[in-house]
Design a protein around this motif. Structure first.
Motif, short mmCIF file in Angstrom:
data_model
loop_
_atom_site.label_atom_id
_atom_site.label_comp_id
_atom_site.label_asym_id
_atom_site.label_seq_id
_atom_site.Cartn_x
_atom_site.Cartn_y
_atom_site.Cartn_z
N GLY A 27 0.73 -1.29 -0.08
CA GLY A 27 -0.05 0.11 0.08
C GLY A 27 1.10 1.19 0.04
N ALA A 28 0.13 2.47 -0.33
CA ALA A 28 1.00 3.65 -0.50
C ALA A 28 1.24 3.96 1.03
CB ALA A 28 0.19 4.72 -1.15
N GLY A 29 2.01 5.19 1.17
CA GLY A 29 2.02 5.68 2.58
C GLY A 29 3.33 5.08 3.40
N PHE A 30 3.30 5.87 4.34
CA PHE A 30 4.18 5.50 5.40
C PHE A 30 3.98 4.79 6.74
CE2 PHE A 30 5.73 9.64 3.99
CZ PHE A 30 7.02 9.43 3.80
N ALA A 31 4.54 3.78 7.10
CA ALA A 31 4.11 2.88 8.15
C ALA A 31 3.49 3.64 9.29
CB ALA A 31 5.36 2.19 8.76
N LEU A 81 20.26 -3.82 -3.78
CA LEU A 81 19.12 -4.26 -2.95
C LEU A 81 18.86 -3.31 -1.72
CD1 LEU A 81 20.20 -8.19 -2.77
CD2 LEU A 81 18.33 -7.16 -4.37
N VAL A 82 17.66 -2.85 -1.57
CA VAL A 82 17.39 -2.02 -0.39
C VAL A 82 16.94 -2.83 0.54
CG1 VAL A 82 16.49 0.44 0.12
CG2 VAL A 82 17.39 0.13 -2.17
N VAL A 83 17.29 -2.76 1.82
CA VAL A 83 16.51 -3.35 2.88
C VAL A 83 16.04 -2.66 3.93
CG1 VAL A 83 16.97 -5.30 4.50
CG2 VAL A 83 18.31 -5.28 2.41
N SER A 84 14.80 -2.67 4.34
CA SER A 84 14.12 -1.84 5.21
C SER A 84 14.48 -1.83 6.65
CB SER A 84 12.69 -1.91 4.98
OG SER A 84 12.04 -3.31 5.55
N GLU A 85 13.98 -0.96 7.28
CA GLU A 85 13.82 -0.77 8.61
C GLU A 85 12.85 -2.09 9.19
OE1 GLU A 85 12.97 3.79 8.41
OE2 GLU A 85 12.20 1.98 7.20
N ILE A 86 12.70 -1.98 10.39
CA ILE A 86 11.65 -2.86 10.86
C ILE A 86 10.17 -2.57 10.31
CG2 ILE A 86 12.61 -3.35 12.96
CD1 ILE A 86 10.81 -1.65 14.57
N PHE A 87 9.94 -1.30 9.58
CA PHE A 87 8.68 -1.03 9.36
C PHE A 87 8.42 -1.38 7.78
CE2 PHE A 87 10.56 2.65 11.67
CZ PHE A 87 10.03 2.35 12.75
N GLY A 88 9.15 -2.31 7.34
CA GLY A 88 8.93 -2.74 6.02
C GLY A 88 9.11 -1.82 4.88
N ALA A 89 8.63 -2.24 3.60
CA ALA A 89 8.88 -1.41 2.23
C ALA A 89 7.69 -0.31 2.18
CB ALA A 89 8.97 -2.40 1.27
N HIS A 90 7.80 0.58 3.30
CA HIS A 90 7.01 1.71 3.09
C HIS A 90 7.51 2.88 2.36
CE1 HIS A 90 8.63 4.13 6.87
NE2 HIS A 90 9.50 3.53 6.30
N GLU A 91 6.92 4.05 2.28
CA GLU A 91 7.04 4.98 1.31
C GLU A 91 8.52 5.76 1.47
OE1 GLU A 91 6.93 7.88 -1.42
OE2 GLU A 91 5.59 6.07 -1.05
N TYR A 92 9.22 5.77 2.76
CA TYR A 92 10.59 6.16 2.43
C TYR A 92 11.61 5.06 1.89
CZ TYR A 92 15.19 6.02 5.04
OH TYR A 92 16.45 6.01 5.36
N ILE A 93 11.40 3.88 1.92
CA ILE A 93 12.28 2.92 1.35
C ILE A 93 11.82 2.78 -0.09
CG2 ILE A 93 12.58 0.43 1.05
CD1 ILE A 93 13.91 1.58 3.61
N ASP A 118 2.39 -7.64 8.50
CA ASP A 118 2.67 -6.49 7.67
C ASP A 118 2.88 -5.35 8.66
OD1 ASP A 118 2.66 -4.03 6.31
OD2 ASP A 118 0.64 -4.33 5.24
N PRO A 119 4.19 -4.87 8.93
CA PRO A 119 4.69 -4.10 10.04
C PRO A 119 4.03 -2.77 9.59
CG PRO A 119 6.51 -4.61 8.62
CD PRO A 119 5.55 -5.55 8.31
N ARG A 120 3.67 -2.44 8.38
CA ARG A 120 3.37 -1.25 8.16
C ARG A 120 2.03 -0.64 8.74
NH1 ARG A 120 3.00 -1.89 2.18
NH2 ARG A 120 2.49 -3.96 2.86
N GLN A 121 1.36 -1.74 9.01
CA GLN A 121 -0.29 -1.55 9.62
C GLN A 121 -0.13 -1.73 11.11
OE1 GLN A 121 -2.48 -0.60 7.31
NE2 GLN A 121 -0.84 -0.85 5.83
#
Length: 291
Positions: A27-31, A81-93, A118-121
């Motif tokens: 989904g779009a947006g930030f965690a 390869l871009v690896v996210s923080e614990i928040f997953g592949a949200h808008e910043y990543i 889904d850590p973003r939610q």
């Protein structure tokens, strides 16, 4: 609308049980856990000249959702390869991927927690750690990253010029992947944890892997990071001197007045000057090592 023929079709899907993958789309947006977002500093990169969006990467047990951004019309781009923080592949990543694509890279950010949740939610960081992060095995993550490399190769990217970068949780993974994949050319770890307790999910940590590093790592750390004590960074610097050939040419840079997550432009921890300097150092590290 711009398309890039080698990248806008997917590898034929494997059959899989959707119950195995809790996250099947981005989904779009930030965690939620990162709200409220610092809108005045959050960088927003457009898609002009690039092809960006969601893909599905075939993995051993099905398909994993990921975000990729690639320069339009450029043949055989190198891969990051871009690896996210614990928040997953949200808008910043995803924005980091677009920034890299603008510079000529095929950037791929997989949702490495897809099977766990889904850590973003989730709005509480302790809940993310308990329910998702701490239940995600390192071995699974490394295998999923290998699958992303295979996907990129199948789409015409130049995986002989392969790099990885990661932030926080992903910074630790960047160290691990450097000990895992002999094809990797360069790694940049942003404030990734270096030590920890061994567990079935995380059997080894970066300080234990210096003898196995196959690609040189640039570590970028904050001197005011309360979660990563400077003594552990200093211990890693010493350990690298006695590690593999790649370890011996690895480097660590500490930004004395920076906290944890100083590159996260959407959070109060953001430090513009240090973040921009770290970004320049990352790009120079890639070039120095042939990516």
């Amino acid at each position: 609308m711009k398309t890039e023929p080698e990248f806008d079709s997917l590898v034929p899907a494997q059959s899989f049980d959707r119950r195995s993958f809790i996250v099947t789309s981005l989904g779009a947006g930030f965690a939620l856990a990162t709200q409220p977002v610092m809108a005045q500093t959050a960088i927003k990169t457009d898609e002009t000249g690039i092809v960006a969006g969601e893909i599905k990467v075939p993995v051993k047990d099905g398909e994993m959702v990921a975000y990729r951004a690639v320069p339009g019309g450029l043949e055989k781009p190198p891969v990051v390869l871009v690896v996210s923080e614990i928040f997953g592949a949200h808008e910043y990543i995803r924005d980091v991927c677009r920034r890299l694509a603008k510079l000529g890279y095929c950037a791929i950010a997989p949702e490495l927690f897809a099977r766990q949740g889904d850590p973003r939610q989730i709005s509480a960081i302790p809940e993310i750690l308990e329910k998702i992060t701490n239940k995600t095995p390192d071995a699974q993550v490394l295998s999923d990253l290998d699958a992303c490399v295979a996907w990129a190769a199948s789409k015409g990217a130049d995986t002989k010029r392969l790099a990885i970068t990661g932030f926080c949780w992903g910074g630790r993974i960047a160290w691990l992947y450097s000990a895992h994949n002999p094809a990797l050319k360069a790694s940049v770890a942003w404030y990734g944890r270096l030590v920890g307790m061994a567990s079935p999910m995380t059997p080894k940590h970066p300080t234990e892997l210096v003898g196995e590093l196959k690609a040189p790592v640039l570590g970028l750390y904050g001197g005011l990071d309360s979660g990563i004590p400077l003594e552990t960074v200093e211990a890693m610097e010493k350990a690298l001197q006695h590690g593999s050939p790649a370890a011996k040419v690895s480097e660590i840079h500490v930004y004395d007045n920076a906290p944890h997550a100083f590159h996260a432009d959407y959070r109060p921890s953001y430090r513009k000057e240090d973040a921009e300097d770290g970004w320049r150092k990352m790009l120079a590290w890639f070039r120095k090592n042939g990516v």
